[in-house]
Scaffold this motif. Structure first.
Motif, PDB file in Angstrom:
ATOM      1  N   SER A 192       0.817  -1.208   0.000  1.00  0.00           N
ATOM      2  CA  SER A 192       0.000   0.000   0.000  1.00  0.00           C
ATOM      3  C   SER A 192       0.853   1.260   0.000  1.00  0.00           C
ATOM      4  N   ILE A 193       1.899   1.292   0.826  1.00  0.00           N
ATOM      5  CA  ILE A 193       2.682   2.527   0.900  1.00  0.00           C
ATOM      6  C   ILE A 193       3.606   2.685  -0.303  1.00  0.00           C
ATOM      7  N   LEU A 194       4.075   1.576  -0.874  1.00  0.00           N
ATOM      8  CA  LEU A 194       4.899   1.694  -2.077  1.00  0.00           C
ATOM      9  C   LEU A 194       4.057   2.177  -3.256  1.00  0.00           C
ATOM     10  N   GLU A 195       2.818   1.720  -3.326  1.00  0.00           N
ATOM     11  CA  GLU A 195       1.913   2.218  -4.363  1.00  0.00           C
ATOM     12  C   GLU A 195       1.651   3.706  -4.161  1.00  0.00           C
ATOM     13  N   ALA A 196       1.438   4.112  -2.904  1.00  0.00           N
ATOM     14  CA  ALA A 196       1.205   5.526  -2.605  1.00  0.00           C
ATOM     15  C   ALA A 196       2.455   6.354  -2.886  1.00  0.00           C
ATOM     16  N   GLY A 197       3.622   5.796  -2.576  1.00  0.00           N
ATOM     17  CA  GLY A 197       4.869   6.509  -2.821  1.00  0.00           C
ATOM     18  C   GLY A 197       5.095   6.778  -4.295  1.00  0.00           C
ATOM     19  N   ILE A 204       6.610  10.597  -3.858  1.00  0.00           N
ATOM     20  CA  ILE A 204       7.383  10.822  -2.642  1.00  0.00           C
ATOM     21  C   ILE A 204       8.373   9.700  -2.354  1.00  0.00           C
ATOM     22  N   LEU A 205       8.034   8.478  -2.705  1.00  0.00           N
ATOM     23  CA  LEU A 205       8.923   7.363  -2.360  1.00  0.00           C
ATOM     24  C   LEU A 205       8.929   6.330  -3.480  1.00  0.00           C
ATOM     25  N   ARG A 206      10.059   6.217  -4.127  1.00  0.00           N
ATOM     26  CA  ARG A 206      10.264   5.210  -5.166  1.00  0.00           C
ATOM     27  C   ARG A 206      11.521   4.424  -4.818  1.00  0.00           C
ATOM     28  N   VAL A 207      11.453   3.102  -4.972  1.00  0.00           N
ATOM     29  CA  VAL A 207      12.661   2.292  -4.807  1.00  0.00           C
ATOM     30  C   VAL A 207      13.446   2.396  -6.105  1.00  0.00           C
ATOM     31  N   GLN A 208      14.522   3.167  -6.057  1.00  0.00           N
ATOM     32  CA  GLN A 208      15.326   3.408  -7.254  1.00  0.00           C
ATOM     33  C   GLN A 208      16.296   2.264  -7.512  1.00  0.00           C
ATOM     34  N   ASP A 261      14.343  -1.993 -14.726  1.00  0.00           N
ATOM     35  CA  ASP A 261      13.419  -3.063 -14.355  1.00  0.00           C
ATOM     36  C   ASP A 261      11.999  -2.600 -14.071  1.00  0.00           C
ATOM     37  N   GLY A 262      11.776  -1.277 -13.969  1.00  0.00           N
ATOM     38  CA  GLY A 262      10.424  -0.787 -13.731  1.00  0.00           C
ATOM     39  C   GLY A 262      10.056  -0.741 -12.258  1.00  0.00           C
ATOM     40  N   TYR A 263       8.771  -0.829 -11.987  1.00  0.00           N
ATOM     41  CA  TYR A 263       8.227  -0.706 -10.634  1.00  0.00           C
ATOM     42  C   TYR A 263       8.638  -1.913  -9.795  1.00  0.00           C
ATOM     43  N   ILE A 264       9.140  -1.665  -8.585  1.00  0.00           N
ATOM     44  CA  ILE A 264       9.733  -2.715  -7.765  1.00  0.00           C
ATOM     45  C   ILE A 264       8.766  -3.861  -7.461  1.00  0.00           C
ATOM     46  N   LEU A 265       7.515  -3.562  -7.117  1.00  0.00           N
ATOM     47  CA  LEU A 265       6.589  -4.635  -6.757  1.00  0.00           C
ATOM     48  C   LEU A 265       6.223  -5.493  -7.963  1.00  0.00           C
ATOM     49  N   ASP A 266       6.049  -4.866  -9.122  1.00  0.00           N
ATOM     50  CA  ASP A 266       5.786  -5.648 -10.337  1.00  0.00           C
ATOM     51  C   ASP A 266       6.980  -6.539 -10.661  1.00  0.00           C
ATOM     52  N   PHE A 267       8.172  -6.011 -10.460  1.00  0.00           N
ATOM     53  CA  PHE A 267       9.385  -6.785 -10.735  1.00  0.00           C
ATOM     54  C   PHE A 267       9.476  -8.002  -9.826  1.00  0.00           C
ATOM     55  N   ASP A 300      13.874 -10.571  12.998  1.00  0.00           N
ATOM     56  CA  ASP A 300      12.596 -11.172  13.352  1.00  0.00           C
ATOM     57  C   ASP A 300      11.952 -11.749  12.097  1.00  0.00           C
ATOM     58  N   SER A 301      11.740 -13.055  12.058  1.00  0.00           N
ATOM     59  CA  SER A 301      11.190 -13.707  10.870  1.00  0.00           C
ATOM     60  C   SER A 301       9.786 -13.231  10.544  1.00  0.00           C
ATOM     61  N   ARG A 302       9.104 -12.616  11.521  1.00  0.00           N
ATOM     62  CA  ARG A 302       7.742 -12.148  11.273  1.00  0.00           C
ATOM     63  C   ARG A 302       7.709 -11.007  10.269  1.00  0.00           C
ATOM     64  N   SER A 303       8.839 -10.364  10.051  1.00  0.00           N
ATOM     65  CA  SER A 303       8.861  -9.255   9.096  1.00  0.00           C
ATOM     66  C   SER A 303       9.791  -9.538   7.917  1.00  0.00           C
ATOM     67  N   GLN A 304      10.003 -10.804   7.596  1.00  0.00           N
ATOM     68  CA  GLN A 304      10.799 -11.151   6.423  1.00  0.00           C
ATOM     69  C   GLN A 304      10.130 -10.619   5.161  1.00  0.00           C
ATOM     70  N   GLY A 305      10.945 -10.089   4.270  1.00  0.00           N
ATOM     71  CA  GLY A 305      10.426  -9.557   3.022  1.00  0.00           C
ATOM     72  C   GLY A 305       9.952  -8.119   3.115  1.00  0.00           C
ATOM     73  N   ILE A 306       9.982  -7.538   4.312  1.00  0.00           N
ATOM     74  CA  ILE A 306       9.541  -6.151   4.477  1.00  0.00           C
ATOM     75  C   ILE A 306      10.760  -5.257   4.255  1.00  0.00           C
ATOM     76  N   PHE A 307      11.154  -5.133   2.991  1.00  0.00           N
ATOM     77  CA  PHE A 307      12.392  -4.430   2.671  1.00  0.00           C
ATOM     78  C   PHE A 307      12.269  -2.921   2.835  1.00  0.00           C
ATOM     79  N   THR A 308      11.061  -2.411   3.044  1.00  0.00           N
ATOM     80  CA  THR A 308      10.918  -0.974   3.288  1.00  0.00           C
ATOM     81  C   THR A 308      11.564  -0.571   4.614  1.00  0.00           C
ATOM     82  N   LYS A 309      11.913  -1.531   5.456  1.00  0.00           N
ATOM     83  CA  LYS A 309      12.635  -1.204   6.686  1.00  0.00           C
ATOM     84  C   LYS A 309      14.103  -0.927   6.402  1.00  0.00           C
TER      85      LYS A 309
END
Length: 252
Positions: free
Chosen positions: A38-43, A48-52, A66-72, A87-96
């Motif tokens: 949700s926040i990457l789409e909003a970014g 305001i926020l793009r993963v370059q 490669d284009g938009y990070i989530l589509d990639f 903490d394995s509960r937040s694996q894949g949450i690379f926005t941290k």
């Protein structure tokens, strides 16, 4: 729309954070994943926020290639971001980990005055890229907007704590005259409306996504010199009077 008396970049690039928004999220994987999307789409939508750039376990992501990070990542499910959260509960949450120390590079769309007085509209990942073109008295190797978080310790119920920070005050209507003559606040109302309105749109989406996820949107810190240029939810008051600027510690 308010505007400065003459086209001028009445804002500063700072070595440290100009303003920080704090928020907490439950350390639950099935909550964090849709929140991140949700926040990457909003970014991307608000500019305001793009993963370059992002280091992957088997390669390197670049937005220009490669284009938009989530589509990639959907198209290449084996290309996992190269992070190892405690903490394995937040694996894949690379926005941290949108920080150069983790091989990540965020970018933000900024509008500022060129030397001819015209508006330049471009994506910026390092303020040194535009410091000279904007005629700033000084600039630093910092992304204009940063997002990061810290895992709760394993076995604890503590939330994941996040911070969104800006290192340039181009989003605020009144700014200090750092390394400039005089002591009066600089009128940045025109550029604040261009850039701050998009930041407010992102903050609104970020706050809504955080509350929907069962998180907590923290009160605005009272130590910032810009605290009177934001409302109780942390949204920038784009039409704040010049008296709203606070003389105090100046981020450098």
């Amino acid at each position: 729309m308010p505007s400065s008396e003459a086209p001028a970049n009445n804002w500063n690039s700072c070595e440290d954070e100009v303003f920080v928004w704090h928020f907490d999220l439950p350390a639950i994987h099935d909550v964090l994943v849709p929140w991140q999307r949700s926040i990457l789409e909003a970014g991307e939508r608000t500019g305001i926020l793009r993963v370059q750039e992002l280091t992957l376990m088997d390669g390197y992501f670049r937005h220009d290639r490669d284009g938009y990070i989530l589509d990639f990542l959907v198209a290449h499910p084996n290309q996992i971001p190269n992070i190892e959260p405690e903490d394995s509960r937040s694996q894949g949450i690379f926005t941290k980990y949108l920080d150069s120390s983790f091989g990540a590079l965020p970018a933000t769309r900024l509008e500022y005055y060129g030397r001819d007085g015209g508006i330049i509209d471009t994506w910026v990942s390092d303020m040194s890229e535009i410091g000279s073109a904007a005629g700033l008295p000084e600039w630093f190797h910092q992304p204009p907007v940063m997002l990061g978080g810290m895992d709760s310790l394993p076995g604890e119920d503590a939330p994941v704590s996040f911070e969104l920070a800006v290192t340039a005050d181009i989003f605020f209507p009144w700014n200090p005259a750092i390394r400039r003559p005089g002591f009066k606040p600089l009128d940045n109302t025109h550029l604040a409306h261009l850039n701050g309105s998009r930041l407010n749109a992102f903050l609104s989406a970020l706050r809504a996504a955080t509350l929907t996820a069962g998180g907590e949107w923290k009160p605005v810190p009272n130590y910032s010199r810009n605290r009177r240029q934001v409302d109780e939810n942390g949204f920038i008051l784009l039409d704040a009077p010049s008296s709203s600027w606070q003389i105090g510690s100046q981020a450098r």
